[in-house]
Design an enzyme around this catalytic site. Sequence first.
Site, mmCIF file in Angstrom:
data_model
loop_
_atom_site.group_PDB
_atom_site.id
_atom_site.type_symbol
_atom_site.label_atom_id
_atom_site.label_comp_id
_atom_site.label_asym_id
_atom_site.label_seq_id
_atom_site.Cartn_x
_atom_site.Cartn_y
_atom_site.Cartn_z
ATOM 1 C CG ASP A 46 -0.234 0.090 2.547
ATOM 2 O OD1 ASP A 46 0.781 -0.616 2.725
ATOM 3 O OD2 ASP A 46 -0.677 0.866 3.422
ATOM 4 C CD GLU A 91 4.234 1.127 7.049
ATOM 5 O OE1 GLU A 91 4.994 1.452 7.964
ATOM 6 O OE2 GLU A 91 3.826 1.974 6.219
#
Length: 494
Positions: free
Chosen positions: A129, A196
């Site tokens: 991400d 994250e």
Amino acid sequence: MKSLSGILTGMTVLLIFLSLLFILVFILLLRTFAVSKGAPLPPYVAQERENPLAAEKLAQAIRFRTESFSDLGNIDLKGYEGFHHFLRQAFPLVHRHLQRQTISDYAVLYTWQGKDESLQPVVLMAHWDVVPVAPAEEVRWTYPPYGGVLADGYIHGRGSLDDKLSLISIFEAVETLLSQAFQPERTVYLALGGDEEIGGTLGAAATVRYLEERNIRPLWVLDEASVILQGGLLGITRPLALIGVAEKGHADIMVIAQGRDGHASMPPASTAVGILAKAVCRVEKRPSRIRLLPMVRRFLENLAPHTSFALKLVLSNLWLTGPLVGRILAKAPSSNSLVRTTRAFTVLQGSSAENILPEKAAAIANCRILPGDSVQDTLTAIRKAVRDERVTVEVFRPEDSGEPVPPSPLEGEGYKKITETLSEVLPGVVPCPFLFNATTDSRYFSRICDTTIRFMPVILQNEDLSLFHGTNERVSVRNLSQYVEFLVHLLRKT
Ligand SMILES: [Zn+2]
């Protein structure tokens, strides 16, 4: 007779003083010269590195808009699927030889079986991400953030550094080794996360739970974060490998002042805002105490041989100069964060209208907690500094706060293997243990592993650091190629 004995006593004292001074100077110089002589490093020579295949794959990876948002509903999980599909195509050997396990929508774990099952496994981490680019900001980018453009020796786009760089480097290194029919001694896990940037609670945390349930305790974990910094620090020209061995904790602490509401035309001497302002001032005037952690000492000692004589003298004698060095470090914001728990007041709340007295006013301090301190210590210290019964102090959103990650052992296998690999792939680079002051997904692993290391073997200048989460994020092909080569060497000795 009396005056003679007085003179003799005086001379004895002077002699003792001079002898002690001589011994002190001798010790200081001895340590300084020992530092200069110890562990000689070869000169650092920048090497050209080309890995067009890896560069093309990173460029492709960037074209998937895998943005994560705190509001999970805004995450394009279909887009995530597309990215995984791309990985399957780009790394066929990885997908043929490694076992792939979906832990959640935000975590995938690959297992590369080692030759010796009795050995503890190791973990390489990365996340797919990226932080979003607001559509209005896209015009500020020289190349489109999700164009995955390869130009001027760079791969441009969001994620090119954070963290598709790590992800593609890991996969390319494993693919390369598999093409040479290599199998590691230890089992290697590739732990990928998809949340994250929003805390990792559904990704890395779930992976750690999965491993914990199976009683798997890794020997070491390598994640993204600190880099090799070139130029600037203490006039050192050699690149400094800042190997993140510890991580600061984090808590947002809210200071709330009580007042009385009413019309602003008849105010008391001090409104809630005034009371709050005084409390904030008191907290800022009483910063947390300065502490030189053993790993920060080691960081400074490793720098010492590459500095001027005067600095060398100071840094190689921290047993004496430590308190002074700590105070000097505390003077600049960047180094202050290495020696104490920091508190930065960031958010303010008061009245909703200009003419209404606020019933309460609040400020939030973003605190970064030094290993050795805790969230509770930080809260207590702020309460002590405020000392006003009209003011309450509490942790804001406690579920978002996290304790610091204690330093990984520098004598342990993980740190040793990484510094060894550095000396092979990048001779002349100075390895330094480093305290990372943001948070990474690897913190979840500290529950099941003593050695969590945050390090990316890419050489950056100080000004490049703003590219992380910034406009015009990019990475050089040389750095990407170096990253792959580093991991190939590291895995060969794992
Ligand atoms: Zn990241």
